[in-house]
Design an enzyme around this catalytic site. Sequence first.
Site, mmCIF file in Angstrom:
data_model
loop_
_atom_site.group_PDB
_atom_site.id
_atom_site.type_symbol
_atom_site.label_atom_id
_atom_site.label_comp_id
_atom_site.label_asym_id
_atom_site.label_seq_id
_atom_site.Cartn_x
_atom_site.Cartn_y
_atom_site.Cartn_z
ATOM 1 N N CYS A 1 5.690 -5.036 5.895
ATOM 2 C CA CYS A 1 4.863 -4.728 4.729
ATOM 3 C C CYS A 1 5.563 -3.884 3.677
ATOM 4 O O CYS A 1 5.511 -4.190 2.483
ATOM 5 C CB CYS A 1 3.553 -4.082 5.158
ATOM 6 S SG CYS A 1 3.724 -2.621 6.182
ATOM 7 N N HIS B 1 3.029 0.130 -0.199
ATOM 8 C CA HIS B 1 2.977 0.348 1.250
ATOM 9 C C HIS B 1 1.761 1.171 1.660
ATOM 10 O O HIS B 1 1.064 0.844 2.617
ATOM 11 C CB HIS B 1 4.252 1.026 1.731
ATOM 12 C CG HIS B 1 4.217 1.414 3.171
ATOM 13 N ND1 HIS B 1 3.781 0.546 4.156
ATOM 14 C CD2 HIS B 1 4.540 2.572 3.808
ATOM 15 C CE1 HIS B 1 3.844 1.156 5.333
ATOM 16 N NE2 HIS B 1 4.290 2.380 5.144
#
Length: 499
Positions: free
Chosen positions: A83, A143
């Site tokens: 991610c 993030h």
Amino acid sequence: MKKAFFLFFAVVLFLGACKSRETKQQATSSKNTKPNVLFISVDDLNTWISPIDNFSNVKTPNFDRLAKMGVTFTNAHVQAPLCGPSRASLMTGLRPSTTGIYGMTPDNEIRRAGNPTTKEITFLPEYFAQNGYHTMGIGKLFHIHAPDSVFNESGGRVKGFGPYPKKRLVWDGFGTSKSKENKGKYGRTSTDWGAFPENDTLMPDHNSVNWVTERLQRNYEKPFFMGLGFLRVHVPLYVPQKWFDLYPLENIETPPYKSDDLNDIPPVGLQINDLPMMPSTEWAKESGEWKKIVQAYLACISYVDYELGRVLDALENSKYADNTVIVLWSDHGYRLGEKGTFAKHALWETATKAPLIFAGPNLPKGKKIDAPVEMLSIYPTLLELSSLPAYDRNEGVSLVNMMQNDAGIDNSYALTTFGMNNHAIKKDGFRYIQYEDGIEEFYDHSLDPNEWNNDADNPKYKTQIEKMKEFLPKVNSKWDASSNYTFQPYFVEQKKRVN
């Protein structure tokens, strides 16, 4: 005579009304001629949704609804199967191999003076703000949420991926990494599954949609860019029981799996796939949990689908329904037993492929494109759809001409990077992987869609492999000082070694 006068008077009134309406429309148009943008991220969503794979008869009517509104890319790939670097790449418009952002990087450290490629980069929402847009965002977009002051208006993000029960329901998060020889080498994962909490209103994503819905009811002097980052389907795979009820266990399919699948994988590939904190497929089979994990993942998909429906309803009932570009994407795929584990973290198909859907004015409706494309293209595509000038730092290419005219389909490809100098290329129905030591994998998806047989040494594919190598990046930056991935020993060791 009198009749002619009334007729003349009626014509004058009609022309005056038309002129007034035209003037009003021109005023409105000149005030806000550019489309709004609704930017929707779904964490850890693979391609099981019904517009793409329709795996195990998944129930996603609102993903179908969005797909009918626009263009679905069935073969879109992320720039990193993790991610943090995936989102950093999308938001900067730069490849991980260019920035050295291979691991998790604090949002405020992505753009830093010590990194020559990112120190003056303009993030995607900022570019819209600089070109006259009011920008808003809530949930997981970078993030964590977003760097400070990136949005004109931020709804923030609830910490973590809760809500959480007092005790885990199934998986302890450590797995075999509790053993003495692995102590300190692996972290604890949020991986777990089961029905929790009691109702949808207790889910952070529900409150995020409430925030978006309320803002779609407001008036704006400028066009808006609104980001919504869903936390699910990220682990823990917790959603209320009613979503599990959609998927009786006896009807659940499990993904294709071969117990000796990893026998022809190079050493670096095996190191990257060394994830003892995650359940292994063999453990899931023996314990009877495999179908339950798949059931939980499907339940989470259907929950997100419901929340997506609430967003689409809010947009449809707003004054912005006819002048808003929508993009929905995920930061990577997710393996549910393929290649021996339940995780992203790989350069194989099931980890790099994720949904990508565009909808809005001047785009075809209900169209599907099967050519490989990159999430890196989202930035330049949104700029072109919004009639904004191209940003010369973007390394991705706009997909507008492909969506409208099928241009470039035959030449399209996707590049994914995981750590320094580990790359995968998807093109023409083939996947080529090259690791940092030069050892390779190669798969012909027309014959081997599950990537079970590594044909890198098959002379039949020698010419094709050489063609694929041409798409490897010419630049492989060292790890950015602020980027780390301590969850996986290989990446800790690689950063120390190459920096």
